[in-house]
Design an enzyme around this catalytic site. Structure first.
Site, short mmCIF file in Angstrom:
data_model
loop_
_atom_site.label_atom_id
_atom_site.label_comp_id
_atom_site.label_asym_id
_atom_site.label_seq_id
_atom_site.Cartn_x
_atom_site.Cartn_y
_atom_site.Cartn_z
CD GLU A 1 -1.50 0.23 3.62
OE1 GLU A 1 -2.11 1.30 3.67
OE2 GLU A 1 -1.72 -0.70 4.42
NE ARG B 1 3.44 3.00 8.74
CZ ARG B 1 3.20 3.02 10.05
NH1 ARG B 1 4.16 2.72 10.90
NH2 ARG B 1 2.00 3.32 10.50
N1 LIG Z 1 -17.75 8.59 2.88
C1 LIG Z 1 -16.90 8.28 3.88
N2 LIG Z 1 -17.17 7.22 4.70
C2 LIG Z 1 -16.35 6.90 5.72
N3 LIG Z 1 -15.23 7.58 6.01
C3 LIG Z 1 -14.90 8.64 5.25
C4 LIG Z 1 -15.71 9.03 4.14
N4 LIG Z 1 -15.13 10.10 3.54
C5 LIG Z 1 -14.02 10.38 4.22
N5 LIG Z 1 -13.86 9.51 5.27
C6 LIG Z 1 -12.74 9.57 6.21
O1 LIG Z 1 -11.67 8.91 5.58
C7 LIG Z 1 -11.11 7.91 6.45
C8 LIG Z 1 -10.61 6.75 5.61
O2 LIG Z 1 -9.60 7.25 4.76
P1 LIG Z 1 -8.86 6.35 3.70
O3 LIG Z 1 -9.82 5.84 2.69
O4 LIG Z 1 -7.73 7.18 3.19
O5 LIG Z 1 -8.29 5.21 4.63
P2 LIG Z 1 -8.43 3.62 4.59
O6 LIG Z 1 -7.63 3.13 3.43
O7 LIG Z 1 -9.84 3.20 4.69
O8 LIG Z 1 -7.67 3.27 5.96
P3 LIG Z 1 -6.27 2.55 6.21
O9 LIG Z 1 -5.31 3.10 5.18
O10 LIG Z 1 -5.88 2.98 7.59
O11 LIG Z 1 -6.52 1.11 6.03
C9 LIG Z 1 -12.24 7.56 7.40
O12 LIG Z 1 -11.75 7.07 8.62
C10 LIG Z 1 -12.95 8.89 7.56
O13 LIG Z 1 -12.31 9.69 8.53
C1 LIG Z 2 -2.22 -0.15 9.49
C2 LIG Z 2 -2.27 0.89 8.38
C3 LIG Z 2 -0.88 0.98 7.72
C4 LIG Z 2 -3.28 0.39 7.33
O1 LIG Z 2 -3.37 1.27 6.26
C5 LIG Z 2 -2.72 2.27 8.89
O2 LIG Z 2 -3.99 2.20 9.40
C6 LIG Z 2 -1.77 2.86 9.95
O3 LIG Z 2 -0.72 3.33 9.62
N1 LIG Z 2 -2.17 2.86 11.25
C7 LIG Z 2 -1.40 3.42 12.34
C8 LIG Z 2 -0.56 2.35 13.02
C9 LIG Z 2 0.49 2.95 13.95
O4 LIG Z 2 0.16 3.19 15.09
O5 LIG Z 2 1.61 3.24 13.49
#
Ligand SMILES: Nc1ncnc2c1ncn2[C@@H]1O[C@H](COP(=O)(O)OP(=O)(O)OP(=O)(O)O)[C@@H](O)[C@H]1O
Ligand SMILES: CC(C)(CO)[C@@H](O)C(=O)NCCC(=O)O
Length: 381
Positions: free
Chosen positions: A150, A216
């Site tokens: 990712e 990271r």
């Molecule tokens: N329509 C929506 N529904 C839910 N969350 C949303 C929406 N639009 C924006 N957000 C925000 O975006 C965040 C998710 O962002 P993003 O898609 O970048 O991460 P993700 O890929 O789901 O999470 P991660 O990378 O941690 O696995 C949610 O936690 C919320 O704060």
């Molecule tokens: C676990 C991921 C990388 C998934 O995208 C993301 O949600 C994240 O970076 N969380 C924070 C984890 C930490 O405490 O460093």
């Protein structure tokens, strides 16, 4: 930014290689909250190709490009569409679609109904869900997943989009002045080194030194997922959009304990102004004060708490790495100018203008773009 050419080769060899890569071309970033799907629509289909194109493929193309909503959960961000992009010698458009990861079951059924399984045998995917849902893709669609990391995908997609969209990168000028605040285009052609702060469900902080050269350096679990989760608990709201709407009408200063609530004014000796938050939610131990705050105030205080914490961690990382440019991405920033302006102000203020907060128009979609672009790269597993 270097490395990825916007005008990839269109010679006959590249074109035929591209055609051999069975369409449709998708990149999926399956995150903890949202699934992002980028679809490449070829716009250079020759009459011969059109004749050979199977009906299922044509139907999928039409379904995706003629609609902006898919069932109850899927949305196409039409304002982000990128036209006239070149991928593996093919010219076309990128379409940006998102749906909640919790609707993955429905998505797989829809893809099955549309005949996806008859067209391709694998799809490019990144994000934690590429691992978590791999079995479901195989069982429901008979598709295998080309999995990509990712954070690699995020950077790869960011480079490509930034190079292909001259107005991608911007900053907020006068972030605290309602009357004067404006978005200003930023020239990101000499980007390195920069800090990349990806605010998704959780937060990842990367130090980027060159194309594909990064580490990271930090992260925090207090991210966009925390904002939404706490907001739902505290206000009874049911969506991100509702949470942001509430926050935009609220005031955090009755929820938070400010420096002036403790000092009666500024704490001069250490330059802490009276209106600075001394303790987030610090007034909510008082029953009387709890009775005075609204849902809007609680939403605002949650947004300010999470955003300022991210700003503070980011500042420390930038200081440690001696990096001045900070790029914020991730869907937490979607329809969220309050958070962007707070981050811009916080970095500016606490670093005495040494740090610059930058933002990108395609905020949450870079992982999905990077994943699509890596199709047929050796990095997949
Ligand atoms: N329509 C929506 N529904 C839910 N969350 C949303 C929406 N639009 C924006 N957000 C925000 O975006 C965040 C998710 O962002 P993003 O898609 O970048 O991460 P993700 O890929 O789901 O999470 P991660 O990378 O941690 O696995 C949610 O936690 C919320 O704060
Ligand atoms: C676990 C991921 C990388 C998934 O995208 C993301 O949600 C994240 O970076 N969380 C924070 C984890 C930490 O405490 O460093």
């Amino acid at each position: 930014m270097g490395a990825i050419k916007s005008d990839e080769c269109q010679c006959a060899a590249c074109r035929s290689l591209a055609m051999a890569t069975t369409m449709p071309w998708f990149g999926m970033d399956i995150g903890g909250t949202l699934c992002k799907l980028v679809y490449f629509e070829p716009k250079d289909i020759t009459p011969d190709e059109a004749e050979l194109e199977v009906e299922t493929l044509r139907n999928i193309r039409r379904y995706l490009t003629k609609n902006s909503a898919y069932g109850k959960d899927g949305h196409r961000d039409t304002h982000l569409q990128m036209d006239d992009v070149v991928v593996r010698g093919r010219r076309g458009s990128f379409h940006f679609i998102r749906f909640p990861t919790s609707a993955m079951g429905k998505f797989l059924e829809l893809a099955k109904d549309k005949g996806m399984a008859t067209l391709v045998s694998s799809v490019c995917a990144t994000g934690g869900g590429a691992y978590k849902f791999e079995k479901n893709f195989r069982e429901v669609l008979n598709l295998s997943l080309h999995k990509f990391d990712e954070l690699d995908s995020l950077l790869y997609g960011l480079q490509y989009v930034e190079m292909n969209n001259p107005t991608e990168c911007y900053y907020w000028k006068h972030p605290t002045r309602e009357d004067k605040c404006e978005k200003v285009n930023f020239d990101f052609s000499q980007p390195y080194p920069f800090l990349l702060v990806n605010i998704g469900s959780g937060v990842s902080i990367l130090a980027v030194y060159g194309p594909g050269v990064y580490k990271r350096i930090s992260g925090t679990s207090l991210g966009g997922g925390t904002f939404l989760g706490l907001c739902c608990l505290l206000t009874g709201c049911n969506s991100f959009e509702e949470a942001i709407e509430l926050a935009s009408k609220g005031d955090n200063t009755s929820v938070d304990k400010l420096v002036r609530d403790i000092y009666g004014g500024d704490y001069d000796r250490f330059d802490l102004p009276g209106d600075l938050v001394a303790s987030s939610f610090g007034n909510m131990n008082s029953k009387d004060k709890r009775q005075l705050v609204s849902r809007e105030d609680l939403a605002r205080a949650t947004l300010v708490t999470i955003t300022n914490n991210i700003g503070s961690i980011t500042r420390m990382c930038a200081l440690n790495e001696k990096i001045e440019k900070v790029v914020f991405v991730g869907n937490f920033l979607r329809v969220n100018p309050i958070a962007m302006k707070l981050l811009a102000y916080a970095l500016d203020y606490w670093s005495k203008k040494a740090l610059k907060a930058l933002f990108l128009e395609h905020e949450g979609y870079f992982g999905a773009v990077g994943c699509l672009l890596q199709l047929h790269c050796s990095g997949s597993s």
